[in-house]
Design an enzyme around this catalytic site. Structure first.
Site, PDB file in Angstrom:
ATOM      1  N   ASN A 291       0.872  -1.182   0.000  1.00 15.23           N
ATOM      2  CA  ASN A 291       0.000   0.000   0.000  1.00 15.23           C
ATOM      3  C   ASN A 291       0.906   1.229   0.000  1.00 15.23           C
ATOM      4  O   ASN A 291       1.516   1.550   1.015  1.00 15.23           O
ATOM      5  CB  ASN A 291      -0.896  -0.033   1.240  1.00 15.23           C
ATOM      6  CG  ASN A 291      -1.765   1.217   1.345  1.00 15.23           C
ATOM      7  OD1 ASN A 291      -1.807   2.036   0.420  1.00 15.23           O
ATOM      8  ND2 ASN A 291      -2.440   1.380   2.470  1.00 15.23           N
TER       9      ASN A 291
ATOM     10  N   LYS B  94       0.074   4.299  -0.298  1.00 18.59           N
ATOM     11  CA  LYS B  94      -0.543   5.503   0.279  1.00 18.59           C
ATOM     12  C   LYS B  94      -0.285   6.712  -0.641  1.00 18.59           C
ATOM     13  O   LYS B  94      -0.353   6.546  -1.854  1.00 18.59           O
ATOM     14  CB  LYS B  94      -0.050   5.704   1.712  1.00 18.59           C
ATOM     15  CG  LYS B  94      -0.211   4.408   2.539  1.00 18.59           C
ATOM     16  CD  LYS B  94       0.079   4.555   3.983  1.00 18.59           C
ATOM     17  CE  LYS B  94      -0.113   3.202   4.666  1.00 18.59           C
ATOM     18  NZ  LYS B  94       0.048   3.225   6.092  1.00 18.59           N
TER      19      LYS B  94
ATOM     20  N   HIS C  29      -9.477   1.106   5.284  1.00 17.11           N
ATOM     21  CA  HIS C  29      -8.180   1.404   5.908  1.00 17.11           C
ATOM     22  C   HIS C  29      -8.386   2.426   7.028  1.00 17.11           C
ATOM     23  O   HIS C  29      -9.167   3.370   6.890  1.00 17.11           O
ATOM     24  CB  HIS C  29      -7.196   1.941   4.857  1.00 17.11           C
ATOM     25  CG  HIS C  29      -5.788   1.902   5.375  1.00 17.11           C
ATOM     26  ND1 HIS C  29      -5.311   2.822   6.274  1.00 17.11           N
ATOM     27  CD2 HIS C  29      -4.774   1.027   5.147  1.00 17.11           C
ATOM     28  CE1 HIS C  29      -4.058   2.523   6.576  1.00 17.11           C
ATOM     29  NE2 HIS C  29      -3.708   1.437   5.900  1.00 17.11           N
TER      30      HIS C  29
ATOM     31  N   GLU D 137      -6.662   4.841   8.008  1.00 19.82           N
ATOM     32  CA  GLU D 137      -6.399   6.239   7.648  1.00 19.82           C
ATOM     33  C   GLU D 137      -7.623   6.867   6.994  1.00 19.82           C
ATOM     34  O   GLU D 137      -7.925   8.046   7.213  1.00 19.82           O
ATOM     35  CB  GLU D 137      -5.168   6.311   6.724  1.00 19.82           C
ATOM     36  CG  GLU D 137      -3.889   6.082   7.520  1.00 19.82           C
ATOM     37  CD  GLU D 137      -2.756   5.448   6.740  1.00 19.82           C
ATOM     38  OE1 GLU D 137      -2.777   5.457   5.501  1.00 19.82           O
ATOM     39  OE2 GLU D 137      -1.829   4.929   7.405  1.00 19.82           O
TER      40      GLU D 137
ATOM     41  N   GLU E 175      -5.010  -4.750  10.659  1.00 18.99           N
ATOM     42  CA  GLU E 175      -3.964  -3.735  10.807  1.00 18.99           C
ATOM     43  C   GLU E 175      -4.186  -2.979  12.113  1.00 18.99           C
ATOM     44  O   GLU E 175      -4.942  -1.992  12.140  1.00 18.99           O
ATOM     45  CB  GLU E 175      -4.023  -2.738   9.645  1.00 18.99           C
ATOM     46  CG  GLU E 175      -3.810  -3.360   8.289  1.00 18.99           C
ATOM     47  CD  GLU E 175      -3.280  -2.341   7.283  1.00 18.99           C
ATOM     48  OE1 GLU E 175      -2.199  -2.584   6.750  1.00 18.99           O
ATOM     49  OE2 GLU E 175      -3.930  -1.306   7.072  1.00 18.99           O
TER      50      GLU E 175
ATOM     51  N   GLY F 280       2.962   2.353  10.620  1.00 21.51           N
ATOM     52  CA  GLY F 280       3.934   3.441  10.439  1.00 21.51           C
ATOM     53  C   GLY F 280       4.694   3.793  11.697  1.00 21.51           C
ATOM     54  O   GLY F 280       5.373   4.816  11.752  1.00 21.51           O
TER      55      GLY F 280
ATOM     56  N   SER G 293       3.804  -2.135  10.103  1.00 18.31           N
ATOM     57  CA  SER G 293       5.265  -2.206  10.226  1.00 18.31           C
ATOM     58  C   SER G 293       5.838  -3.566   9.827  1.00 18.31           C
ATOM     59  O   SER G 293       6.770  -4.058  10.451  1.00 18.31           O
ATOM     60  CB  SER G 293       5.703  -1.818  11.647  1.00 18.31           C
ATOM     61  OG  SER G 293       5.329  -0.490  11.921  1.00 18.31           O
TER      62      SER G 293
ATOM     63  N   GLY H  81       2.996  -1.211   4.152  1.00 19.67           N
ATOM     64  CA  GLY H  81       3.047   0.215   3.828  1.00 19.67           C
ATOM     65  C   GLY H  81       4.460   0.628   3.464  1.00 19.67           C
ATOM     66  O   GLY H  81       4.963   0.346   2.373  1.00 19.67           O
TER      67      GLY H  81
HETATM   68  P1  13P Z   1       3.262   0.394   7.508  1.00 20.82           P
HETATM   69  O1  13P Z   1       3.747  -0.920   6.939  1.00 20.82           O
HETATM   70  O2  13P Z   1       4.015   1.569   7.009  1.00 20.82           O
HETATM   71  O3  13P Z   1       3.185   0.315   9.010  1.00 20.82           O
HETATM   72  O4  13P Z   1       1.756   0.604   6.989  1.00 20.82           O
HETATM   73  C1  13P Z   1       0.847  -0.423   7.128  1.00 20.82           C
HETATM   74  C2  13P Z   1      -0.377  -0.076   6.380  1.00 20.82           C
HETATM   75  O5  13P Z   1      -1.101   0.833   6.759  1.00 20.82           O
HETATM   76  C3  13P Z   1      -0.671  -0.820   5.139  1.00 20.82           C
HETATM   77  O6  13P Z   1      -1.968  -0.565   4.698  1.00 20.82           O
END
Ligand code: 13P
Length: 258
Positions: free
Chosen positions: A13, A15, A104, A106, A176, A182, A218, A239
């Site tokens: 992803n 983003k 998601h 976010e 997640e 992140g 992560s 991510g």
């Molecule tokens: P990270 O791998 O950067 O923690 O992000 C995970 C994520 O939100 C994937 O959709």
């Protein structure tokens, strides 16, 4: 089918990243990685969710195997029409984009994707024949309050009435935990496995389909093998580490080989 017979999925992803030149470089580097050491489709499905701007470039590239282009979002409105800025499921399908992320954290937290919006997006995507990676996960506070399992299972129950029995074949679930996204803090393989086991048991109440369960938060080459060996973890939604072609390749290899 035991959970481990499900072919794993490793999906990046991206983003709101990266700039155009980096997309082109990533594609070229990932192409080289796949050519030198092909991970075949039977061992691991691969997907990348770039920005909408880069979907076509990714889609147009001929890798030596499928690397599915995944949309990061879909409109709750169907078809075509006067909805500025929106991208409907039918249009995605028309551009041969067969996968989308929905739910998601976010988007739930920053972009007002409440459950009504999520259900409308889900309905639209499923009716258009798009496969949905549906994301769930708890906040740190909810985990510390001992509510993680209840919250996550509720997020799945929330969509049960929107998904018809045969449509469960178009669903992957990504767990997640929000506190792991992140932050560099991955859920321990034991905690992730424990939640995946609960999710699998919850899904069994809703469908006889074997739903792939991806872990996200992560994920890096350093922790991918430990996650990949957990019996109920059938892949990863990655991510930050997916923005480097070599890291993403190593994560994919970990899932393909375990
Ligand atoms: P990270 O791998 O950067 O923690 O992000 C995970 C994520 O939100 C994937 O959709």
């Amino acid at each position: 089918m035991s959970a481990k017979k499900i072919t794993p999925w490793v999906v990046g992803n991206w983003k709101m990243n990266p700039q155009q030149q980096k997309v082109t470089e990533w594609i070229s580097q990932f192409d080289t990685a796949l050519n030198n050491s092909p991970i075949d489709e039977q061992k691991c499905h691969l997907g990348i969710a770039p920005t909408a701007l880069a979907l076509s470039e990714l889609k147009a590239h001929k890798f030596n195997r499928n690397v599915h282009a995944v949309a990061q979002d879909v409109s709750r409105f169907s078809g075509t029409g006067a909805f500025t800025g929106e991208m409907s499921a039918e249009l995605l399908k028309d551009y041969q984009i067969d996968y989308v992320l929905i739910g998601h954290s976010e988007r739930r937290e920053l972009l007002n994707d409440n459950i009504d919006v999520l259900k409308a997006k889900l309905k639209s995507a499923l009716s258009a024949g798009i496969t949905v990676i549906y994301c769930v996960g708890e906040t740190l506070q909810q985990r510390e309050d001992g509510q993680a399992e209840q919250i996550v299972l509720q997020q799945i129950c929330d969509i049960a009435s929107t998904v018809g029995e045969t449509q469960w074949a178009q669903i992957l679930v990504a767990y997640e935990p929000i506190w792991a996204i992140g932050t560099g803090k991955t859920a321990s393989p034991e905690d992730a496995q424990a939640m995946h086991e609960k999710i699998r048991a919850g899904l069994k109440q809703l469908t006889s389909q074997d739903i792939p369960l991806l872990y996200g938060g992560s994920v890096k080459p350093e922790n991918a093998v430990d996650l990949a060996t957990c019996p109920d973890i059938n892949g990863a939604l990655v991510g930050g580490a997916s923005l480097q072609a070599d890291s993403f390749y190593k994560i994919a290899a970990a899932f393909a080989e375990n």
